[in-house]
Design an enzyme around this catalytic site. Sequence first.
Site, PDB file in Angstrom:
ATOM      1  N   PRO A 135       7.515   2.620  -6.156  1.00  0.00           N
ATOM      2  CG  PRO A 135       7.580   0.752  -4.607  1.00  0.00           C
ATOM      3  CD  PRO A 135       7.438   2.473  -4.757  1.00  0.00           C
TER       4      PRO A 135
ATOM      5  N   PRO B  16      10.601   4.249  -1.092  1.00  0.00           N
ATOM      6  CG  PRO B  16       8.768   5.249  -2.159  1.00  0.00           C
ATOM      7  CD  PRO B  16      10.698   4.171  -2.347  1.00  0.00           C
ATOM      8  CB  CYS B  17       6.377   1.936   1.984  1.00  0.00           C
ATOM      9  SG  CYS B  17       5.311   0.774   2.765  1.00  0.00           S
ATOM     10  N   PRO B  18       7.314  -0.208  -0.184  1.00  0.00           N
ATOM     11  CG  PRO B  18       6.068  -2.510  -1.291  1.00  0.00           C
ATOM     12  CD  PRO B  18       6.827  -1.310  -1.834  1.00  0.00           C
ATOM     13  CG  MET B  19      10.682  -0.632  -2.961  1.00  0.00           C
ATOM     14  SD  MET B  19      10.107  -1.404  -3.804  1.00  0.00           S
ATOM     15  CE  MET B  19      12.219  -2.510  -4.447  1.00  0.00           C
TER      16      MET B  19
END
Lengths: 195, 79
Positions: A135, B16-19
């Site tokens: 993200p 990926p982290c933190p999803m």
Amino acid sequence: MTTAVQTQPDQGLNTMESVQAELAELKQRVEALEPGQQNKLSMIVFSGELDKLLASMIIATGAAAMGMKVVLFFTFWGTAALRKPDANVGGKDLMAKMFGWMLPKGRNKVKLSKMNMGGMGTAMLKGLMKKKNAPSLDQLFDMAAQLGVEIKVCEMSMDLMGFKREEIIDYPNMEYVGVATFLAHAGESKNQLFL
Amino acid sequence: MSDHAVARVLDLKGLPCPMPVVKISQEIGSVKVGEVIEVHTTDPGSLSDFPAWAKTTGNEVLETDQGNGVIRIFVKRLK
């Protein structure tokens, strides 16, 4: 013998009183400690560099997902990450203009704290993040807002660097605060971090 | 093995982290207390993160298994 019998109840009373006094004192101390046991994370976001902002926002969203209340305090270099990319605010003095010009205009202009290599490192990391589907800061800020992560901004940093509120991004319930607000939150939080 | 009555499958592959943890925290409310969500993820960190998340939020990880590059985690909503 008779005297002993008479003094014993007295002693018993004394111990009862002292136990009660001790209990009252302990109660008070536990009550004073309890606010510090809130399931809450208070984090200072000081550095304002890409890597440290990513770490801050990943921890913040992760903590919110774990059911924690999360409060982020953006101060010093961190405040520049909250600027709008395109705001052009007038009425600044020379120093404020210089700060405004030299500091990144928002979270998408921040650089790595290490291996920046004139921007090459930052570009490479961003490319890598895209490839790995990690993200971005934009996504992390959106998610933080959705999860109810609170953002507080250090009023003095804003003033020092000449940032105006008009050039700060829109974020739900953002507040401009001083050190006492941070300390009050930190005092009731189980976890505190400084990045 | 893995014969849990699954109320819902949550596909988090490629995130990926933190999803993964963020998504399970958002989606756990979509099933009833006592029901199970089967999570598919490719993030190896989830193997330790989901039990940690469950412990903290008062839910339960019934089972995890791995195969064909996909990790399956069975999460039971307890509250």
